[in-house]
Motif scaffolding. Structure first.
Motif, mmCIF file in Angstrom:
data_model
loop_
_atom_site.group_PDB
_atom_site.id
_atom_site.type_symbol
_atom_site.label_atom_id
_atom_site.label_comp_id
_atom_site.label_asym_id
_atom_site.label_seq_id
_atom_site.Cartn_x
_atom_site.Cartn_y
_atom_site.Cartn_z
ATOM 1 N N LEU A 52 20.766 -5.624 -6.856
ATOM 2 C CA LEU A 52 19.500 -4.893 -6.794
ATOM 3 C C LEU A 52 19.131 -4.381 -8.179
ATOM 4 O O LEU A 52 19.797 -3.495 -8.724
ATOM 5 N N HIS A 53 18.076 -4.908 -8.736
ATOM 6 C CA HIS A 53 17.587 -4.412 -10.024
ATOM 7 C C HIS A 53 16.643 -3.239 -9.796
ATOM 8 O O HIS A 53 15.817 -3.244 -8.875
ATOM 9 N N HIS A 54 16.767 -2.223 -10.646
ATOM 10 C CA HIS A 54 15.844 -1.093 -10.580
ATOM 11 C C HIS A 54 15.509 -0.613 -11.984
ATOM 12 O O HIS A 54 16.255 -0.862 -12.942
ATOM 13 N N HIS A 55 14.353 0.054 -12.100
ATOM 14 C CA HIS A 55 13.942 0.684 -13.360
ATOM 15 C C HIS A 55 13.323 2.030 -12.998
ATOM 16 O O HIS A 55 12.111 2.163 -12.839
ATOM 17 N N VAL A 56 14.165 3.013 -12.841
ATOM 18 C CA VAL A 56 13.759 4.329 -12.360
ATOM 19 C C VAL A 56 12.674 4.972 -13.219
ATOM 20 O O VAL A 56 11.746 5.593 -12.673
ATOM 21 N N ASP A 67 12.973 6.876 -6.459
ATOM 22 C CA ASP A 67 13.940 6.976 -5.381
ATOM 23 C C ASP A 67 15.334 6.983 -6.002
ATOM 24 O O ASP A 67 15.504 6.728 -7.200
ATOM 25 N N ASP A 68 16.339 7.270 -5.202
ATOM 26 C CA ASP A 68 17.724 7.282 -5.656
ATOM 27 C C ASP A 68 18.299 5.864 -5.537
ATOM 28 O O ASP A 68 18.425 5.341 -4.425
ATOM 29 N N PRO A 69 18.644 5.218 -6.654
ATOM 30 C CA PRO A 69 19.158 3.837 -6.577
ATOM 31 C C PRO A 69 20.383 3.694 -5.680
ATOM 32 O O PRO A 69 20.548 2.672 -5.003
#
Length: 280
Positions: A52-56, A67-69
């Motif tokens: 799961l890629h994320h960029h907070v 959101d909280d990764p």
């Protein structure tokens, strides 16, 4: 040319875990209200391990907030369908031209190989109508919405080239929008331009990668309720749908997950609109 044999009865029965043993990278999977999260849950439920890629920082700057990764990852883990399948979250700023290759390499190192790439991420904001846009807006959307996607596909294809010939499961799904339908997207010129570029390049990418056993398709999910619209705007969009509602994140997620399975192996180079009959 010989006709492929008819499938045996056993082949017609749906495998409840059609992605068992497969691995996936889903970008932009940073919010439980988002499409990326819904796609990841579907892939996990079908048996895949998912990165799961994320960029907070991007979400934190938006009205809906971050959101909280870890909570996002836990939600996807709840859907895991195959013993031994895993969910791994990780950050990445895809405005950085070196990030796509690093992200793919990280997923490959984590899982051993990468079978499925779902390029779901996009830049929100920093846009406007024709009279409002400037070079910085255009460059920002190009970097995140298009350049990074092509570099992700490049890195993914190179990683697959190292696998034995005939390795099954090569899948790429891009995300486009309704930029070429109805009245277009006159208030989001930079975004519409880059999403149009992805739709346009889908056929060329599919032709490039077909000999490697990789399918490439793009999905237009239509208006999906991910929390960005409220009030009169939300109601007006719902009224233009025959079902009287927005799409839910799981609506396009079901299509995308199916495109990742062997059942969709004959579908490539297509831009698939999944809008629930939305009237533009």
């Amino acid at each position: 040319m010989p006709t492929p044999p008819r499938p045996a009865p056993a082949e017609l029965r749906r495998d409840p875990l059609p992605l068992r043993g497969r691995t996936a990278l889903v970008t932009g999977a940073s919010r439980r209200a988002g499409i990326g999260h819904a796609v990841a849950r579907r892939l996990a439920a079908y048996g895949a391990s998912v990165y799961l890629h994320h960029h907070v920082p991007h979400d934190a700057a938006m009205p809906w907030g971050a959101d909280d990764p870890d909570a996002v990852a836990d939600s996807v883990r709840e859907a895991l369908g195959a013993p031994g399948a895993r969910v791994v979250p990780g950050p990445g700023d895809l405005a950085d031209p070196t990030e796509p290759a690093r992200l793919v390499a990280t997923a490959v190192k984590e899982f051993g190989r990468l079978d499925i790439l779902v390029a779901n991420h996009a830049l929100s904001g920093s846009d406007g109508a024709l009279d409002d846009i400037d070079a910085a807006m255009l460059d920002a959307h190009w970097a995140v919405d298009t350049r990074s996607v092509l570099l992700l596909v490049q890195a993914y294809a190179r990683s697959r080239a190292a696998l034995p010939p005939g390795t099954p499961g090569g899948r790429v799904v891009l995300m486009t929008s309704g930029q070429d339908l109805g009245g277009g997207m006159p208030g989001e010129i930079a975004y519409a331009l880059q999403k149009g570029a992805l739709a346009s390049i889908t056929r060329s990418l599919s032709t490039t990668l077909v000999e490697r056993g990789i399918t490439v398709n793009a999905v237009n999910p239509g208006p999906v309720d991910t929390g960005y619209a409220t009030g009169e705007v939300h109601a007006a969009v719902a009224e233009r749908s025959p079902a009287g509602r927005w799409g839910a994140p799981d609506d396009p997620a079901r299509l995308i997950a199916w495109l990742a399975t062997d059942e969709a192996g004959w579908i490539t180079g297509e831009v698939v609109t999944s809008e629930g009959g939305f009237r533009h």
